[in-house]
Design a protein around this motif. Sequence first.
Motif, PDB file in Angstrom:
ATOM      1  N   GLU A  48       0.815  -1.205   0.000  1.00 51.80           N
ATOM      2  CA  GLU A  48       0.000   0.000   0.000  1.00 51.80           C
ATOM      3  C   GLU A  48       0.858   1.268   0.000  1.00 51.80           C
ATOM      4  O   GLU A  48       0.433   2.314  -0.499  1.00 51.80           O
ATOM      5  N   ALA A  49       2.077   1.186   0.535  1.00 52.48           N
ATOM      6  CA  ALA A  49       2.971   2.361   0.536  1.00 52.48           C
ATOM      7  C   ALA A  49       3.281   2.831  -0.876  1.00 52.48           C
ATOM      8  O   ALA A  49       3.631   4.011  -1.071  1.00 52.48           O
ATOM      9  N   ASP A  50       3.149   1.953  -1.881  1.00 49.75           N
ATOM     10  CA  ASP A  50       3.367   2.362  -3.274  1.00 49.75           C
ATOM     11  C   ASP A  50       2.399   3.463  -3.697  1.00 49.75           C
ATOM     12  O   ASP A  50       2.670   4.203  -4.648  1.00 49.75           O
ATOM     13  N   LEU A  51       1.265   3.558  -3.005  1.00 50.45           N
ATOM     14  CA  LEU A  51       0.219   4.501  -3.400  1.00 50.45           C
ATOM     15  C   LEU A  51       0.370   5.868  -2.750  1.00 50.45           C
ATOM     16  O   LEU A  51      -0.432   6.765  -3.023  1.00 50.45           O
ATOM     17  N   ARG A  52       1.367   6.025  -1.877  1.00 56.39           N
ATOM     18  CA  ARG A  52       1.514   7.318  -1.211  1.00 56.39           C
ATOM     19  C   ARG A  52       1.767   8.416  -2.215  1.00 56.39           C
ATOM     20  O   ARG A  52       2.572   8.277  -3.122  1.00 56.39           O
ATOM     21  N   GLU A  53       1.095   9.533  -2.003  1.00 60.33           N
ATOM     22  CA  GLU A  53       1.182  10.654  -2.938  1.00 60.33           C
ATOM     23  C   GLU A  53       2.582  11.254  -2.897  1.00 60.33           C
ATOM     24  O   GLU A  53       3.170  11.433  -1.845  1.00 60.33           O
ATOM     25  N   GLY A  54       3.094  11.563  -4.080  1.00 61.84           N
ATOM     26  CA  GLY A  54       4.400  12.208  -4.166  1.00 61.84           C
ATOM     27  C   GLY A  54       5.516  11.195  -4.194  1.00 61.84           C
ATOM     28  O   GLY A  54       5.364  10.041  -3.811  1.00 61.84           O
ATOM     29  N   ALA A  55       6.655  11.607  -4.692  1.00 60.84           N
ATOM     30  CA  ALA A  55       7.820  10.731  -4.781  1.00 60.84           C
ATOM     31  C   ALA A  55       8.414  10.502  -3.407  1.00 60.84           C
ATOM     32  O   ALA A  55       8.347  11.359  -2.532  1.00 60.84           O
ATOM     33  N   PRO A  56       9.014   9.353  -3.191  1.00 61.29           N
ATOM     34  CA  PRO A  56       9.678   9.111  -1.910  1.00 61.29           C
ATOM     35  C   PRO A  56      10.772  10.125  -1.649  1.00 61.29           C
ATOM     36  O   PRO A  56      11.385  10.636  -2.586  1.00 61.29           O
ATOM     37  N   ASP A  57      11.020  10.423  -0.405  1.00 60.67           N
ATOM     38  CA  ASP A  57      12.107  11.311  -0.032  1.00 60.67           C
ATOM     39  C   ASP A  57      13.413  10.710  -0.530  1.00 60.67           C
ATOM     40  O   ASP A  57      13.705   9.543  -0.271  1.00 60.67           O
ATOM     41  N   SER A  58      14.214  11.501  -1.248  1.00 59.93           N
ATOM     42  CA  SER A  58      15.467  10.991  -1.785  1.00 59.93           C
ATOM     43  C   SER A  58      16.362  10.440  -0.691  1.00 59.93           C
ATOM     44  O   SER A  58      17.183   9.557  -0.934  1.00 59.93           O
ATOM     45  N   ALA A  59      16.203  10.957   0.527  1.00 56.99           N
ATOM     46  CA  ALA A  59      17.041  10.485   1.626  1.00 56.99           C
ATOM     47  C   ALA A  59      16.825   9.007   1.894  1.00 56.99           C
ATOM     48  O   ALA A  59      17.718   8.313   2.363  1.00 56.99           O
ATOM     49  N   THR A  60      15.611   8.502   1.592  1.00 58.52           N
ATOM     50  CA  THR A  60      15.347   7.095   1.843  1.00 58.52           C
ATOM     51  C   THR A  60      16.141   6.202   0.903  1.00 58.52           C
ATOM     52  O   THR A  60      16.274   5.011   1.156  1.00 58.52           O
TER      53      THR A  60
END
Length: 221
Positions: free
Chosen positions: A123-135
């Motif tokens: 479900e985390a794939d659906l989070r709005e916006g790109a992942p934080d580059s720090a991750t």
Amino acid sequence: MPGSYRRADDLPLVIPVFPLDGALLLPGGQLPLNIFEPRYLNMFDDAMSGERIIGMVQTRPGGDVERPNLAPVGCAGRVTSFAETSDGRYLVTLTGVCRFRVGDELPARGPYRQVRADFTAFEADLREGAPDSATAGDPSSLLDALRRYLDHRGLAIDWSSAEAAPSDALINSLAMALPFEPVEKQALLEAPTLAERRDTLVALLEIDAAAGDDEDPTMIQ
């Protein structure tokens, strides 16, 4: 739009699947497809009249030629571009929405395959916006491994674009575009987090660069 899905429950419970080894779709990525087999033309006809969702999935050993065993995890994409050619082919672009676990396959009621898709674990794939580059961690190790890989294979890319790209976009675009083996593509797909996908990607690049030079040089466009 792919971004209109906010929860796993927003996605269909049953989806058609397109088994295609070596073709990797990741959430947010775009995969162009050239569709010509009648069963898959039919599948896309049906998808276009419904939710436009197709599950891209690789195969694993077993089954038969027409119905090979499916890998346990795939990625659902939404048709975001569609054109028909004069000779009856479909030129399609799928935009990745969310990974899924392949559940029970429905009894065949048509020429293509359908499965129950469980999106819950991803479900985390659906989070709005790109992942934080720090991750994604420090990009230098990825860029260093990529340089060695490209030098080994005689490939060239636009380095200014690669160095300026957000880490998540770079990781996912390389995972989708580079000519890894199907089992390696599957490992990239199943990596739980972006950081783990980066680590898997770096390992694959380094293994390839360390291998003997047994392939003809190619250019990446």
